[in-house]
Design an enzyme around this catalytic site. Structure first.
Site, PDB file in Angstrom:
ATOM      1  CB  CYS A   1      -6.969   2.577  -3.437  1.00  0.00           C
ATOM      2  SG  CYS A   1      -6.293   2.548  -1.764  1.00  0.00           S
TER       3      CYS A   1
ATOM      4  CG  HIS B   1      -2.397  -0.711  -4.605  1.00  0.00           C
ATOM      5  ND1 HIS B   1      -3.097   0.200  -5.369  1.00  0.00           N
ATOM      6  CD2 HIS B   1      -2.936  -0.642  -3.357  1.00  0.00           C
ATOM      7  CE1 HIS B   1      -4.000   0.808  -4.608  1.00  0.00           C
ATOM      8  NE2 HIS B   1      -3.933   0.311  -3.392  1.00  0.00           N
ATOM      9  CD  GLU B   2      -2.856  -3.669  -1.099  1.00  0.00           C
ATOM     10  OE1 GLU B   2      -2.804  -2.953  -0.081  1.00  0.00           O
ATOM     11  OE2 GLU B   2      -3.805  -3.639  -1.909  1.00  0.00           O
TER      12      GLU B   2
ATOM     13  CG  HIS C   1      -1.634   1.093   0.858  1.00  0.00           C
ATOM     14  ND1 HIS C   1      -2.218   2.321   1.061  1.00  0.00           N
ATOM     15  CD2 HIS C   1      -2.447   0.432   0.000  1.00  0.00           C
ATOM     16  CE1 HIS C   1      -3.332   2.393   0.341  1.00  0.00           C
ATOM     17  NE2 HIS C   1      -3.503   1.261  -0.319  1.00  0.00           N
TER      18      HIS C   1
END
Ligand SMILES: [Zn+2]
Length: 181
Positions: A89, A131-132, A135
């Site tokens: 990251c 993953h994004e 976020h």
């Protein structure tokens, strides 16, 4: 200069769920451009708006030579297949830990003009989308690790030269606050 500083682990903005985009305007397109340029400057596979301190549901990606973005993504999983491999990251620089993710994902959302789009991702693209999107929910990949791997990750984070638990970075007002919080 549209390359922006990336917020690091410890910054509260990374733990704050982002708001849906409601105005598909020039500011949004500037944000998308900043995300793409910063992501490419850092050599990342993806970058989410909160990593630039902007609390909006937008991320960009650069996977297998395809550069793109998605606004207000909603993920769905067509099957139960999983993958396990190194994940990192840009907000936790220099640390890569094997992370289990779904192998296949469909991300439905919008482009910067407000047109509906869909990204069908497998492997790395699927990993990036998960993953994004995490976020945007204030979730980091270390949260997805099992206990042993998380212990290892936290040990490496605490030893990282950039980590300072006594002086977390200050969150500045977002220039994109008009359609944010
Ligand atoms: Zn990240």
């Amino acid at each position: 200069m549209t390359v922006q500083p990336i917020r690091l682990f410890g910054d509260p903005v990374l733990r704050t769920p982002a708001d849906p985009v409601v105005d598909f305007d020039k500011e949004l397109r500037t944000l998308v451009r900043d995300l793409v340029e910063t992501m490419q400057d850092e050599g990342g596979a993806g970058l989410a708006a909160p990593q630039l301190g902007v609390g909006l549901r937008v991320f960009t990606f650069d996977v297998d030579d395809v550069v793109g973005h998605i606004v207000n993504p909603v993920l769905s999983f067509p099957d139960d297949e999983e993958q396990d491999g190194a994940e990192g990251c840009l907000s936790i620089p220099g640390i890569y830990i094997d992370t289990k993710r779904r192998q296949n994902v469909v991300a439905a959302g919008f482009n910067e003009h407000g047109d509906p789009i869909q990204i069908v991702g497998t492997g790395l693209m699927a990993r990036c989308a998960q993953h994004e999107t995490d976020h945007l929910d204030g979730v980091l990949f270390v949260d997805r690790l099992d206990a042993d791997r998380r212990k290892q990750a936290m040990k490496e984070i605490r030893a990282a030269e950039w980590y300072n638990p006594d002086a977390p970075p200050v969150v500045k007002a977002s220039p994109h606050g008009l359609f944010g919080r």
